[in-house]
Write a protein that holds these residues in place. Structure first.
Motif, PDB file in Angstrom:
ATOM      1  N   UNK B 368      -2.539  16.818  -9.225  1.00 39.56           N
ATOM      2  CA  UNK B 368      -3.536  17.646  -9.867  1.00 39.56           C
ATOM      3  C   UNK B 368      -2.805  18.410 -11.165  1.00 39.56           C
ATOM      4  N   UNK B 369      -1.488  18.437 -11.083  1.00 41.64           N
ATOM      5  CA  UNK B 369      -0.825  19.297 -12.134  1.00 41.64           C
ATOM      6  C   UNK B 369      -0.068  18.208 -12.982  1.00 41.64           C
ATOM      7  N   UNK B 370      -0.334  18.410 -14.411  1.00 42.26           N
ATOM      8  CA  UNK B 370       0.418  17.630 -15.330  1.00 42.26           C
ATOM      9  C   UNK B 370       1.228  18.434 -16.446  1.00 42.26           C
ATOM     10  N   UNK B 371       1.976  17.809 -17.082  1.00 42.23           N
ATOM     11  CA  UNK B 371       2.887  18.766 -18.096  1.00 42.23           C
ATOM     12  C   UNK B 371       2.759  18.187 -19.370  1.00 42.23           C
ATOM     13  N   UNK B 372       2.746  19.107 -20.346  1.00 40.68           N
ATOM     14  CA  UNK B 372       3.095  18.566 -21.703  1.00 40.68           C
ATOM     15  C   UNK B 372       4.553  19.223 -22.372  1.00 40.68           C
ATOM     16  N   UNK B 373       5.181  18.732 -22.784  1.00 46.25           N
ATOM     17  CA  UNK B 373       6.640  19.358 -23.276  1.00 46.25           C
ATOM     18  C   UNK B 373       6.455  19.727 -24.543  1.00 46.25           C
ATOM     19  N   UNK B 374       7.691  20.683 -24.903  1.00 48.22           N
ATOM     20  CA  UNK B 374       7.742  21.188 -26.225  1.00 48.22           C
ATOM     21  C   UNK B 374       7.806  20.304 -27.413  1.00 48.22           C
ATOM     22  N   UNK B 375       8.845  19.221 -27.239  1.00 45.02           N
ATOM     23  CA  UNK B 375       9.521  18.429 -28.504  1.00 45.02           C
ATOM     24  C   UNK B 375       8.575  16.936 -28.304  1.00 45.02           C
ATOM     25  N   UNK B 376       7.830  16.920 -29.034  1.00 45.19           N
ATOM     26  CA  UNK B 376       6.877  15.736 -28.966  1.00 45.19           C
ATOM     27  C   UNK B 376       7.948  14.397 -29.368  1.00 45.19           C
ATOM     28  N   UNK B 377       8.886  14.647 -30.017  1.00 43.28           N
ATOM     29  CA  UNK B 377       9.827  13.618 -30.563  1.00 43.28           C
ATOM     30  C   UNK B 377      10.616  13.276 -29.440  1.00 43.28           C
ATOM     31  N   UNK B 378      10.745  13.884 -28.427  1.00 41.34           N
ATOM     32  CA  UNK B 378      11.807  13.571 -27.302  1.00 41.34           C
ATOM     33  C   UNK B 378      10.873  13.151 -26.174  1.00 41.34           C
ATOM     34  N   UNK B 379       9.440  13.648 -26.117  1.00 44.59           N
ATOM     35  CA  UNK B 379       9.084  13.313 -24.883  1.00 44.59           C
ATOM     36  C   UNK B 379       8.209  12.096 -24.664  1.00 44.59           C
ATOM     37  N   UNK B 380       8.295  11.133 -25.721  1.00 43.93           N
ATOM     38  CA  UNK B 380       7.861  10.096 -25.850  1.00 43.93           C
ATOM     39  C   UNK B 380       9.023   8.986 -25.849  1.00 43.93           C
ATOM     40  N   UNK B 381       9.000   8.096 -24.871  1.00 46.91           N
ATOM     41  CA  UNK B 381      10.198   6.657 -25.004  1.00 46.91           C
ATOM     42  C   UNK B 381       9.846   5.913 -26.248  1.00 46.91           C
ATOM     43  N   UNK B 382      10.926   6.051 -27.259  1.00 53.61           N
ATOM     44  CA  UNK B 382      10.619   5.324 -28.491  1.00 53.61           C
ATOM     45  C   UNK B 382      10.336   3.733 -28.424  1.00 53.61           C
ATOM     46  N   UNK B 383      10.840   3.172 -27.253  1.00 49.59           N
ATOM     47  CA  UNK B 383      10.613   1.753 -27.157  1.00 49.59           C
ATOM     48  C   UNK B 383       9.501   1.363 -26.454  1.00 49.59           C
ATOM     49  N   UNK B 384       8.530   2.163 -26.103  1.00 51.05           N
ATOM     50  CA  UNK B 384       7.401   1.838 -25.331  1.00 51.05           C
ATOM     51  C   UNK B 384       6.264   1.947 -26.498  1.00 51.05           C
ATOM     52  N   UNK B 385       5.254   1.017 -26.224  1.00 50.05           N
ATOM     53  CA  UNK B 385       3.932   1.187 -27.106  1.00 50.05           C
ATOM     54  C   UNK B 385       3.136   2.296 -26.491  1.00 50.05           C
ATOM     55  N   UNK B 386       2.056   2.645 -27.259  1.00 47.65           N
ATOM     56  CA  UNK B 386       1.340   3.551 -26.692  1.00 47.65           C
ATOM     57  C   UNK B 386       0.527   3.223 -25.284  1.00 47.65           C
ATOM     58  N   UNK B 387       0.075   2.077 -25.369  1.00 43.62           N
ATOM     59  CA  UNK B 387      -0.647   1.450 -24.256  1.00 43.62           C
ATOM     60  C   UNK B 387       0.356   1.620 -22.893  1.00 43.62           C
ATOM     61  N   UNK B 388       1.549   1.105 -23.111  1.00 43.36           N
ATOM     62  CA  UNK B 388       2.675   1.465 -22.046  1.00 43.36           C
ATOM     63  C   UNK B 388       3.020   2.829 -21.549  1.00 43.36           C
ATOM     64  N   UNK B 389       2.798   3.761 -22.811  1.00 41.80           N
ATOM     65  CA  UNK B 389       2.898   4.940 -22.271  1.00 41.80           C
ATOM     66  C   UNK B 389       1.978   6.044 -21.585  1.00 41.80           C
ATOM     67  N   UNK B 390       0.770   5.364 -21.922  1.00 36.00           N
ATOM     68  CA  UNK B 390      -0.461   5.859 -21.450  1.00 36.00           C
ATOM     69  C   UNK B 390      -0.672   5.626 -20.206  1.00 36.00           C
ATOM     70  N   UNK B 391      -0.293   4.136 -19.867  1.00 35.39           N
ATOM     71  CA  UNK B 391      -0.509   3.589 -18.321  1.00 35.39           C
ATOM     72  C   UNK B 391       0.315   3.892 -17.557  1.00 35.39           C
ATOM     73  N   UNK B 392       1.798   4.707 -17.815  1.00 33.46           N
ATOM     74  CA  UNK B 392       2.576   4.982 -17.004  1.00 33.46           C
ATOM     75  C   UNK B 392       2.166   5.697 -15.997  1.00 33.46           C
ATOM     76  N   UNK B 393       1.441   6.941 -16.346  1.00 35.81           N
ATOM     77  CA  UNK B 393       0.987   8.019 -15.063  1.00 35.81           C
ATOM     78  C   UNK B 393       0.213   7.232 -14.141  1.00 35.81           C
ATOM     79  N   UNK B 394      -0.668   6.067 -14.630  1.00 36.16           N
ATOM     80  CA  UNK B 394      -1.545   5.417 -13.693  1.00 36.16           C
ATOM     81  C   UNK B 394      -0.690   4.467 -12.734  1.00 36.16           C
ATOM     82  N   UNK B 395       0.220   3.720 -13.357  1.00 35.33           N
ATOM     83  CA  UNK B 395       1.075   3.033 -12.481  1.00 35.33           C
ATOM     84  C   UNK B 395       1.703   3.575 -11.468  1.00 35.33           C
ATOM     85  N   UNK B 396       2.383   5.065 -12.014  1.00 36.49           N
ATOM     86  CA  UNK B 396       3.165   5.628 -11.012  1.00 36.49           C
ATOM     87  C   UNK B 396       2.312   6.372  -9.799  1.00 36.49           C
ATOM     88  N   UNK B 397       0.866   6.452 -10.253  1.00 37.28           N
ATOM     89  CA  UNK B 397       0.026   6.925  -9.143  1.00 37.28           C
ATOM     90  C   UNK B 397      -0.374   5.553  -8.193  1.00 37.28           C
TER      91      UNK B 397
END
Lengths: 280, 583
Positions: B368-397
């Protein structure tokens, strides 16, 4: 990927390195499938110790065997040892380095101290020790060289892994509840591809050299099989009489190492973001 | 007043050979001795390039002056055209005639040399002897109001706080008594209260020495406090310049007007949000309640890591948040606000205390709780595309990537205002604001009921910041989200918060309804925080200099703070009663 190849070929030492490595790979492949001018073990008794000629481009050795065919087999053999040993070293080293960085504490301490001990030995000496214990042969030299280069990969992986571990996107992954294996493979490993690629290329050059050294000492590939080091060892007594026996294998080793080193340097330039910025 | 600097039709480009890209075009301005010019603009507007061109440091960044003159009146009365001067002559100008202060005090000083030696070096360069240089260094530190200067001389940079280091930088820049001082975002990396201190110091020193000051900032609020004249830049060109009051009150250019509108104006609680769910008669049950949250880090010292106690980062923090409500946690760095957020997300282990987070009835998400970090340059893995980034929480669940999830990604991307072809792109193809939208979309993938926003808009440009804030407010209304908004920026907090908790030294010192806290702050620390906020309404204000040290959070092992006593001010406004000794 295509743009990366273009950039590699645009880099002057990358172009030369890639050409040499590809040439060697082609020769090694040809030797593995058996495409050589002559049977490398066939002895032309009458043509013993002949200099380079139209029939034998690189001459023949003391048993009348074709040097060029033996050289090709030797390259194949050296590549087999180099690639397998570096492959094993990279795999084991990455695994150890990654887990050491991630789990830290006791595991990190144990792994890294062990690696420090291994690194303290000179590479050839350590390989010698290993072979003395297990006994000589191709398989042993693969294991010995892998054993020697594992600590280098462990270190190369652990450093960057520690810094990536502290990045926000890893924290973000933890807040989603991502599994450790997902974080290790997707977040850490993907960002380690660049330093690993460079390291693998450079390690190939070293292991080529180490393999030749071990075979030269009679501890690697065993006769009648052919390897570059073995050919060099056989040639030293005939050096004045038949210099081609020394020159061609020697040149082959040198050029091969040069090729891998040039390629490794080029990859480092292209993959290291700091270098890229300086070049831009 | 005499003219100190005159820049005419300056153009600067980057690149090699024929491939030169002009970055700033046709910039002209003048500066008198003792005057302050503020150059304002967003990132990429060319304000830093302009400043670096004046002392020609731009040559080292790969830039080249393409056209124009930079006339500078040197101390010996000569007029120099800095645009054409040779490097060996420039070396004599830099430092002694033109001083510079950079944004990051932490990286601008050599970490292995004591600050005393670093300042001394400037005096030695002027040909002073060792003992002379030492006494002058001491005076220089005194001048920037560093208490106990003699002892601090032997400190290394890491032993001082960011604000202290920026004072050291100012001392160094002023050591050669330059006629012109360039300050490139000198307070951006610092806390509000520290920022106020640095601003006060700069304007006071300028009055004393009569130095011309070029002050580069993205914050129009700061400009009002210090500048005589303002120059607004956009995309490498000057769009408007003039007297500070005139620009702030009668901006002509649409971009200036836009900037003025985008800057969050701090109005002491007059413009807080009116839709507080707590005030509604049918107030819902809290979806996040925190009780006695305490985080302590063991502190060790010496070679044998002897335990010397614990750092009480967060101490007995209580609060709750209703669905659809924003609780802002404010405080300066080191006050424990980020640690509180990280403890709730399980990134640090709380020493004590409980918290309960409920999912919304409709979705029953496991997280129920999710977080958004301060630095948008550091909080996204530069080697993953947006689809993989967005699917991560879903896969993790533990869910699979179904067509529904794909559709959800597309609709969320659209909702946060990203182009529809984003899915196959990589983070580096997006701007900072877009990346932060991406982070918000990612946090919403699992339909959380609570979003923890840790300085989520602090790293963004003002106009981008305003749009992301609007997006957050819209999303909150749409989805009845609860926000825990961690920030140091009171003006931003005023726009988004329903309630505010002020954190000081790891403890909540004041908590309550936003309007009440901002308009009627009771705790001394809250007052100090609010007084430090720069706003356009406060013109040429003399910030008060204060050399108090921040209290240490290190406590001996086994120390338990006395239980807090609260006084109730209004229906929803609690203030911690301050012990008489500290008041």
């Amino acid at each position: 990927m295509r743009s990366f190849l273009k950039r590699l070929l645009g880099h002057s030492s990358g172009r030369i390195g890639a050409f040499i490595v590809c040439l060697y790979l082609a020769i090694a492949l040809a030797a593995w499938v058996g495409i050589t001018p002559y049977d490398p073990l066939k002895q032309f008794r009458i043509d013993r110790l002949q200099g380079p000629s139209a029939a034998h481009w690189m001459g023949t050795d003391m048993f009348g065997r074709d040097v060029m065919s033996r050289l090709m087999i030797g390259i194949g053999q050296s590549f087999l040892v180099a690639f397998s040993s570096v492959g094993i070293a990279a795999l084991v080293g990455t695994l150890l380095g990654l887990t050491a960085a991630w789990f830290g504490r006791l595991w990190d301490g144990v792994v890294m101290r062990l690696m420090d001990v291994l690194l303290a030995f000179p590479a050839i000496l350590l390989a010698l020790l290993f072979i003395t214990v297990v006994g000589p042969g191709t398989f042993t030299s693969i294991l010995a060289i892998a054993f020697v280069y594992t600590p280098i990969f462990t270190r190369v992986v652990r450093g960057p892994a520690l810094s990536i571990r502290a990045r926000d996107f890893v924290d973000a992954a933890r807040t989603f509840g991502s599994s450790t294996s997902y974080i290790l493979t997707r977040h850490l490993m993907l960002n380690l591809v660049a330093p690993l690629t460079v390291q693998v290329t450079l390690a190939l050059a070293w292991s080529l050299l180490t393999e030749s050294g071990l075979s030269f000492l009679g501890l690697g590939t065993q006769p009648p099989n052919s390897s570059l080091g073995l050919m060099l060892a056989d040639s030293i007594n005939l050096m004045e009489m038949a210099p081609w026996l020394l020159i061609f294998p020697g040149l082959t080793v040198m050029l091969g190492i040069l090729g891998f080193n040039l390629l490794g340097d080029a990859l480092r330039d292209l993959l290291d973001p700091r270098m890229r910025r300086a070049a831009a | 007043m005499t003219q100190l600097l005159s820049v005419q039709n300056l153009s600067v480009g980057f690149g090699r050979g024929d491939n030169i890209k002009p970055i700033i075009r046709d910039v002209s301005f003048t500066l008198d001795a003792g005057e302050t010019l503020a150059i304002v603009g967003e990132s990429g507007s060319g304000k830093s390039v302009t400043a670096l061109s004046i002392n020609r440091l731009i040559d080292y960044g790969g830039g080249r002056i393409l056209d124009g003159r930079i006339d500078f009146a040197a101390s010996n009365g000569r007029a120099l055209d800095l645009a054409t001067l040779q490097e060996n002559q420039l070396e004599r100008i830099r430092g002694s005639e033109i001083g510079m202060i950079f944004q990051e005090p932490m990286t601008s000083l050599n970490p292995v040399v004591t600050i005393g030696r670093q300042i001394e070096e400037v005096f030695r360069l002027q040909g002073k002897s060792g003992s002379e240089a030492r006494t002058e260094t001491l005076q220089a530190l005194d001048r920037v109001r560093i208490a106990d200067a003699a002892r601090r001389l032997s400190y290394y940079p890491h032993q001082l706080s960011g604000g202290m280091l920026q004072r050291v930088m100012i001392a160094m820049a002023l050591a050669a008594s330059p006629r012109l001082l360039i300050a490139d975002e000198p307070t951006t990396a610092l806390d509000v209260s520290v920022q106020a201190q640095i601003m006060a110091l700069l304007s006071e020193l300028q009055r004393e020495t009569g130095t011309g000051l070029i002050f580069i900032t993205h914050d129009l609020g700061l400009v009002a406090g210090i500048a005589d004249r303002v120059m607004v830049m956009q995309a490498g060109q000057v769009v408007e310049q003039g007297a500070a009051d005139h620009i702030l009150d009668h901006a002509q250019h649409p971009y200036t007007q836009h900037l003025l509108k985008a800057v969050p104006h701090f109005t002491n609680g007059n413009h807080v949000r009116e839709d507080a769910p707590r005030l509604a008669p049918s107030a819902a049950k809290a979806c996040l309640s925190v009780e006695g949250l305490t985080v302590r880090f063991p502190a060790t010292a010496g070679l044998l890591r002897r335990s010397i106690g614990a750092i009480h980062a967060v101490e007995s923090v209580d609060f709750d948040i209703l669905p659809g409500e924003t609780l802002a946690i404010v405080g300066e760095s080191g006050s424990g606000k980020s640690t509180t957020a990280r403890a709730l997300l399980g990134l640090v282990n709380p020493t004590r205390g409980t918290f309960r987070a409920d999912a919304q009835q409709a979705t029953q998400s496991q997280k129920p709780m999710q977080m958004v970090f301060q630095n948008p340059y550091a909080s996204l893995n530069p080697r993953l595309d947006v689809q993989s980034l967005l699917s991560e929480p879903v896969l993790a669940a533990g869910q699979r990537l179904t067509r529904d999830i794909q559709a959800r990604m597309t609709s969320l991307l659209e909702r946060v205002g990203l182009p529809s072809d984003s899915l196959t792109r990589y983070p580096h193809e997006f701007s900072g604001g877009q990346r932060q939208r991406l982070c918000i979309a990612r946090a919403l993938m699992l339909d959380p009921s609570i979003l923890v926003l840790d300085e989520a808009v602090s790293a963004l440009d003002v106009s981008v910041q305003a749009r992301v804030l609007d997006l957050l407010i819209d999303l909150q209304k749409e989805r009845n989200l609860a926000y825990l908004f961690v920030s140091h920026d009171m003006a931003v907090v005023e726009r988004i918060a329903h309630r505010i908790a002020v954190l000081y030294g790891g403890q909540i010192v004041e908590i309550g309804e936003a309007r009440s806290v901002l308009s009627n702050p009771q705790h001394a620390y809250t007052r100090k925080l609010i007084a430090a906020v720069p706003t356009i309404e406060r013109r040429r204000e003399r910030f008060e200099l204060n050399t108090d040290a921040v209290p240490t959070l290190l406590r001996p092992a086994g120390y338990e703070p006395p239980p807090a006593e609260w006084s109730t001010l209004a229906q929803d406004h609690l203030v911690r009663i301050q012990p008489a000794a500290n008041a």
